[in-house]
Scaffold this active site. Sequence first.
Site, PDB file in Angstrom:
ATOM      1  N   TYR A   1       1.190  -1.524   0.352  1.00 44.84           N
ATOM      2  CA  TYR A   1      -0.098  -0.362   0.087  1.00 44.84           C
ATOM      3  C   TYR A   1       1.240   0.898   0.166  1.00 44.84           C
ATOM      4  CZ  TYR A   1      -2.960   3.494   1.147  1.00 44.84           C
ATOM      5  OH  TYR A   1      -4.120   4.605   2.149  1.00 44.84           O
TER       6      TYR A   1
ATOM      7  N   GLU B   1      -3.665   7.178  -4.161  1.00 48.03           N
ATOM      8  CA  GLU B   1      -3.304   6.211  -3.339  1.00 48.03           C
ATOM      9  C   GLU B   1      -3.519   4.979  -4.410  1.00 48.03           C
ATOM     10  OE1 GLU B   1      -6.085   4.575  -0.084  1.00 48.03           O
ATOM     11  OE2 GLU B   1      -7.266   3.971  -1.906  1.00 48.03           O
TER      12      GLU B   1
END
Length: 400
Positions: free
Chosen positions: A119, A207
Amino acid sequence: MNIHEYQAKELLAKHGVAVPSGKACQTMEQVTEAAKELFDKGESLIVIKSQIHAGGRGKGTFQSGFQGGVHLCRSLEDAISKGSSMLGGTLVTKQTGPEGREVKTLLVASAENILNELYLAVLLDRETSKPLIMASTEGGMDIEEVAEKTPEKIVKLQVDPATGLMPHQARRIAASLGLPSELIGQASKLLMGVYQTFWQCDASLVEINPLCVVEKSDGSQAVAAVDAKISIDDNALYRHTSIQSMRDLGEEAPLEIEASKHDLNYIKLDGNIACLVNGAGLAMATMDIIKHYGGSPANFLDVGGGATTEQVTAAFRIILSDPNVKGILVNIFGGIMQCDVIAQGVVTAAKETNLSLPLVVRLEGNNVALGKEILQNSGLELVSGDSMADAAQKIVAAVG
């Protein structure tokens, strides 16, 4: 402003971030052509992804009953079959609500051979007004869940906006993700590209979830942004004409689109008491106090510090376009704003729209006496609130 995954990947690629090859398709002819091109290039597996402004697409369900908004395909026939089941359908996910979103675009891309999911995000830290990089080994999961259950697995780094992300900082983040030594340099370059995308595009969020370690056809490993989400700061869009063109009005609520035309900050909610307030903080407090006294706000509406009579009139029209609205609370604190301007706007709007709903107005601040005089002499059936609490109780009681 939110943009689609395929648009986010276009921006990332311009800043040197590795993304899977793919094409955005609005028709089944384009889907067929894009899938055929990938298979002809030797791809054995491709992915077709629904493009809507919502997360959880893979676990979503179409109203037709077809399961999943993201599918892997091993043949052209499979791609055509699954693509036709998705394109034009309404996809329901945890973030869309039961009404779902119509899928007007599909991203047809090569499916990477994923070895590990990570992530990565760059966002604006509101407390320090600095960019914040967040990275975790727990890719593919909601970062909120990771933060709650295993916060130690999230690495955070504040970036000095004067210097930007430095190479040694990028290498440190890459190393913290447990990447093999031969991928540290590559991952550092990708991190620099992601940060540059955030900074150069005036984003509020970039993101990458998941950021993946993938195996290439020759057996070597690489790092790639398999999924991407970017939100752009609306106030900076005037600097980015090309990004403005990426706005998809079909993904936005009609009333919110209309509000943006008048420079009003409006978000539709599920309640029945409309709020017209100046200032985001006061608007949030107004919604809270309505809930406190047993009511339910129908919207967030901030007219800003310099609203004109025309903007207030437009705000009333937008409010009254929501069939769920049963009453209106106007809560104004005149700092920069003049209370008499708001009062005149309320009177004009109420008369132009033939307002018949309960209306409670609370004014305080600059020119408040003149504002209250305008309201008293208007001939309108409205109720004055002496304080926020008083005004909230009165509108809740009026709506019943």
